[in-house]
Design a protein around this motif. Structure first.
Motif, short mmCIF file in Angstrom:
data_model
loop_
_atom_site.label_atom_id
_atom_site.label_comp_id
_atom_site.label_asym_id
_atom_site.label_seq_id
_atom_site.Cartn_x
_atom_site.Cartn_y
_atom_site.Cartn_z
N GLU A 100 -9.84 11.57 -26.26
CA GLU A 100 -10.67 11.57 -27.48
C GLU A 100 -10.34 10.38 -28.39
OE1 GLU A 100 -13.23 13.52 -28.32
OE2 GLU A 100 -13.07 14.59 -26.42
N ASP A 101 -9.05 10.02 -28.49
CA ASP A 101 -8.69 8.91 -29.38
C ASP A 101 -9.24 7.58 -28.87
OD1 ASP A 101 -6.97 9.13 -27.21
OD2 ASP A 101 -5.28 8.22 -28.28
N LEU A 102 -9.30 7.39 -27.55
CA LEU A 102 -9.89 6.18 -27.00
C LEU A 102 -11.42 6.20 -27.07
CD1 LEU A 102 -7.69 5.43 -23.86
CD2 LEU A 102 -7.72 4.25 -26.05
N GLN A 103 -12.01 7.39 -26.96
CA GLN A 103 -13.46 7.49 -27.08
C GLN A 103 -13.92 7.08 -28.47
OE1 GLN A 103 -15.35 11.13 -25.83
NE2 GLN A 103 -14.01 11.32 -24.05
N ALA A 104 -13.12 7.39 -29.47
CA ALA A 104 -13.48 7.05 -30.85
C ALA A 104 -13.50 5.54 -31.07
CB ALA A 104 -12.52 7.72 -31.82
N LEU A 105 -12.77 4.79 -30.27
CA LEU A 105 -12.70 3.34 -30.43
C LEU A 105 -13.83 2.60 -29.72
CD1 LEU A 105 -8.88 2.82 -29.81
CD2 LEU A 105 -10.07 2.92 -32.00
N GLN A 106 -14.57 3.29 -28.88
CA GLN A 106 -15.60 2.64 -28.06
C GLN A 106 -16.85 2.30 -28.89
OE1 GLN A 106 -14.83 1.81 -24.89
NE2 GLN A 106 -12.87 2.74 -25.40
N ALA A 107 -17.48 1.17 -28.54
CA ALA A 107 -18.74 0.74 -29.16
C ALA A 107 -19.73 0.48 -28.03
CB ALA A 107 -18.52 -0.50 -29.99
N PRO A 108 -20.43 1.51 -27.54
CA PRO A 108 -21.22 1.38 -26.32
C PRO A 108 -22.44 0.47 -26.43
CG PRO A 108 -21.50 3.55 -27.25
CD PRO A 108 -20.45 2.88 -28.05
N PHE A 109 -22.95 0.23 -27.60
CA PHE A 109 -24.14 -0.60 -27.72
C PHE A 109 -23.84 -1.97 -28.32
CE2 PHE A 109 -25.94 3.66 -27.36
CZ PHE A 109 -26.78 3.44 -26.28
N ARG A 110 -22.60 -2.38 -28.32
CA ARG A 110 -22.23 -3.74 -28.72
C ARG A 110 -22.52 -4.64 -27.52
NH1 ARG A 110 -16.33 -4.44 -30.02
NH2 ARG A 110 -16.84 -3.03 -31.72
N SER A 111 -23.46 -5.53 -27.68
CA SER A 111 -23.93 -6.33 -26.56
C SER A 111 -23.09 -7.58 -26.38
CB SER A 111 -25.39 -6.72 -26.78
OG SER A 111 -25.84 -7.51 -25.72
N TYR A 112 -22.85 -7.93 -25.13
CA TYR A 112 -22.18 -9.18 -24.82
C TYR A 112 -23.00 -10.03 -23.85
CZ TYR A 112 -20.88 -6.73 -20.53
OH TYR A 112 -20.91 -6.03 -19.36
N LEU A 113 -24.08 -9.47 -23.33
CA LEU A 113 -24.84 -10.15 -22.28
C LEU A 113 -26.23 -10.59 -22.74
CD1 LEU A 113 -24.68 -10.92 -19.26
CD2 LEU A 113 -25.65 -8.69 -18.74
N LYS A 114 -26.77 -9.98 -23.77
CA LYS A 114 -28.16 -10.24 -24.16
C LYS A 114 -28.44 -11.69 -24.53
CE LYS A 114 -29.92 -5.80 -25.25
NZ LYS A 114 -30.92 -5.53 -24.29
N ASP A 115 -27.54 -12.31 -25.28
CA ASP A 115 -27.76 -13.70 -25.69
C ASP A 115 -27.78 -14.64 -24.49
OD1 ASP A 115 -27.86 -12.87 -28.32
OD2 ASP A 115 -25.72 -13.27 -28.66
N MET A 116 -26.81 -14.46 -23.58
CA MET A 116 -26.75 -15.31 -22.40
C MET A 116 -27.94 -15.04 -21.47
SD MET A 116 -25.02 -17.77 -21.13
CE MET A 116 -23.46 -17.70 -21.97
N LEU A 117 -28.34 -13.79 -21.37
CA LEU A 117 -29.49 -13.45 -20.53
C LEU A 117 -30.77 -14.05 -21.10
CD1 LEU A 117 -30.45 -11.88 -18.06
CD2 LEU A 117 -30.66 -9.86 -19.51
#
Length: 141
Positions: A100-117
């Motif tokens: 749970e503590d690691l799940q709270a740190l996740q940002a699932p919709f932070r994009s890293y590929l859209k600009d390069m794509l």
């Protein structure tokens, strides 16, 4: 660990394409539509369980633009993507989720590929407009 199933579908983002109709943008925008917001929240919860980002689900074998965009990413970003995918497969095989503590740190919709794509697709469009040969071609055997 709960017994819920996660369905990973299309991304519903607040960004809208210029060609989308007003009705379509209403139904797909989580800020305007309650059902889209619930779906967005469910996807976010599923991604957090495995520590994934939405861009991790793009398949380089499906689209050559995605393959080229992934090849152009910095080494650290590509390595982080591979680690997230390995961790997600490992957790899935073990039938476990991230703590749970690691799940709270996740940002699932932070994009890293859209600009390069977008850059790769723009370059491909320019090459087609100029009549140049494509940089990459798929051969089907």
């Amino acid at each position: 660990m709960s017994g819920e199933k996660c369905w990973l579908g299309d991304e519903y983002d607040s960004r809208e394409s210029s060609s989308s109709s007003g009705l379509q943008s209403f139904f797909l925008n989580p800020r305007r539509n309650w059902l889209a917001a619930q779906h967005y929240k469910a996807l976010s919860k599923c991604f957090k369980k495995y520590g994934l980002r939405y861009d991790d689900l793009y398949d380089p074998m499906y689209d050559l633009d995605i393959k080229e965009a992934l090849a152009r990413l910095p080494r650290e970003v590509a390595d982080a993507r591979n680690q997230r995918l390995k961790r997600a497969m490992d957790l899935s095989l073990k039938h476990e989720y991230l703590p749970e503590d690691l799940q709270a740190l996740q940002a699932p919709f932070r994009s890293y590929l859209k600009d390069m794509l977008a850059l790769v697709k723009q370059e491909r469009g320019e090459r087609e407009a100029l009549g140049a040969l494509p940089l990459y071609q798929r051969t089907i055997l």
